[in-house]
Design an enzyme around this catalytic site. Sequence first.
Site, PDB file in Angstrom:
ATOM      1  N   LYS A  79       4.898   5.068 -13.869  1.00 39.44           N
ATOM      2  CA  LYS A  79       5.582   5.924 -15.018  1.00 39.44           C
ATOM      3  C   LYS A  79       6.948   6.048 -14.878  1.00 39.44           C
ATOM      4  CE  LYS A  79       4.850  10.959 -15.679  1.00 39.44           C
ATOM      5  NZ  LYS A  79       4.033  12.220 -14.984  1.00 39.44           N
ATOM      6  N   SER A 154       1.793  14.848 -18.561  1.00 37.49           N
ATOM      7  CA  SER A 154       2.824  14.247 -18.813  1.00 37.49           C
ATOM      8  C   SER A 154       2.625  12.615 -18.713  1.00 37.49           C
ATOM      9  CB  SER A 154       4.070  14.632 -18.285  1.00 37.49           C
ATOM     10  OG  SER A 154       3.821  14.212 -16.761  1.00 37.49           O
ATOM     11  N   SER A 178      -0.485  16.511 -14.610  1.00 31.96           N
ATOM     12  CA  SER A 178      -0.047  15.508 -15.027  1.00 31.96           C
ATOM     13  C   SER A 178      -0.628  14.263 -14.843  1.00 31.96           C
ATOM     14  CB  SER A 178       1.526  15.204 -15.191  1.00 31.96           C
ATOM     15  OG  SER A 178       2.188  16.093 -15.965  1.00 31.96           O
TER      16      SER A 178
HETATM   17  N1  GLN Z   1       1.670  20.306 -18.251  1.00 35.69           N
HETATM   18  C1  GLN Z   1       2.353  20.689 -17.227  1.00 35.69           C
HETATM   19  C2  GLN Z   1       3.613  21.264 -17.545  1.00 35.69           C
HETATM   20  O1  GLN Z   1       4.048  21.087 -18.648  1.00 35.69           O
HETATM   21  C3  GLN Z   1       2.247  19.884 -16.165  1.00 35.69           C
HETATM   22  C4  GLN Z   1       3.318  18.718 -16.019  1.00 35.69           C
HETATM   23  C5  GLN Z   1       3.201  17.797 -14.663  1.00 35.69           C
HETATM   24  O2  GLN Z   1       2.093  17.973 -14.098  1.00 35.69           O
HETATM   25  N2  GLN Z   1       4.026  17.103 -14.673  1.00 35.69           N
HETATM   26  O3  GLN Z   1       4.573  21.434 -16.712  1.00 35.69           O
END
Ligand code: GLN
Length: 517
Positions: A79, A154, A178
């Site tokens: 990532k 994400s 994410s």
């Molecule tokens: N969807 C969650 C957020 O927007 C989690 C994002 C993540 O785990 N990086 O914060």
Amino acid sequence: MSLCYCSAVELLGKLAAGAVSSVELTRCFLDQIAAHDGTVHAFLRLDGDAALARAAQIDQRRRAGQPLGPLAGLPLAVKDNLCIRGQPTTCASRMLEHFVPPYDATAVARLLQADAVILGKTNLDEFAMGSTTETSHFGPTRNPWDVQCVPGGSSGGAAASLAAGMTPLSVGSDTGGSIRQPASFCGVTGLKPTYGRVSRYGLVAFASSLDQIGPLARSAADAALLLQVLAGYDPLDSTSANIPVPDYAQTIGQPLEGLTVGVAREHFGEGLDAEIEVAVRDAVRVYQSLGAKIRDISLPHSKYAIATYYIIAPCEASGNLARYDGVHYGYRTDEPAMLAEWNAQRRQLDAAGDPRALDKLDSTLVRMYRRSRAEGFGAEVKRRVMLGTYALSAGYYDAYYLKALRVRRLIRRDFDEAFREVDVIAGPVAPTAAYRLGEKLDDPLAMYLGDLYTVSTNLAGLPGISIPCGFTRDSLPIGLQLQGPPMQEERLLRAAHLFQQATDWHTRRPPLTSTRP
Ligand code: GLN
């Protein structure tokens, strides 16, 4: 079956037996990426030549009979919020578009030490803030199961890269879901380890008390291989736990005698799609048919999880992102243009005969910070920084931030109590399957509510895994989440493997059509 969809376990076997070389394998994944990434856009950056050169080196070392690491010759993806020395690490943000870290993240160093071949960096929401990859400065990733749909986020690039057969393993990060949510949207397996299990050194920080790095793969057995390499103490991350790492691959096939699966009534409430509920309850019945005891439990404070997470995560983000000021780090605004504007305003005030003209202007330094951040960050990141600074400001700190910390303790306590009675908790990963691109982009609250079932795992610091457990009427994957007590990744992997031995959801492939230009 094409090599692209072989399991990592199988591919390592083939590499070791000399049935395939690392160069051949790397080429096979690069071809798959060339054929499909024009549409899917899982990768932000490919390092084809470097990957092939490294693969050739590893092949040569193998031929020479030299000792090799556990992932020797296996291609994989990382990532783009993990630092690789000498390569841009953008976090999918304009702010870091040209940032080239001078060091490797510990996770990356471990992959290299294990002799893996890094194909490239995968797409994400900007600074990992989002659930769809739509906040990526470089454009969204598309879901290989339906390219009109989001892949989740994400780590959407990571999940999509696996579903599209572009890599056998992908490294992601999970602050509030994410890894698990995109895994569920793309029909792959994703594990968020316990807070402290994997070093975050070199992971660009979002919310430091929640962030964890973890594996995405097409099966629990493959995820175990990757976790094995990533996990373990690191003196460079003071939050990494100094406790031994079990041999996941060795224990994954062992039976789980007397497994008790907890089902929390709060996980089946308002907002959950009926199709998801059916698939998740069916999955629980699979465990029952395999001899597990099923027990109803309650996590009474889980209804506060979204509110708590969306205070704590932005508070921490606002601090972590303060460093991007165009001086220490990151994008800097066009200075001549800024100075020209400053001078023009000053001349206007002078012409108006205003004696305090200078006081009325921001200093050029403040103006530069302001413009750099205004231009370098996207809308969602700005929203988080504003939410966080608001909740941390005098007068609101106690009412919001401190209160959220207290509720966080209660959420953790609910889990501690539940795990006195059950070994794992099974439930949905997300209230819906993948939705269409753009559907929730203008409604941040609707987007945040999609994190309902994942954020409490991070708030409590627990491990959680997402595994495929069915499909919707529209042929989109559905995920099952298993949560476990701290440091029990081994148990989660075994429980997930057990399920995957009895079902074939994780072996389904999306109907990709080649889009080679
Ligand atoms: N969807 C969650 C957020 O927007 C989690 C994002 C993540 O785990 N990086 O914060």
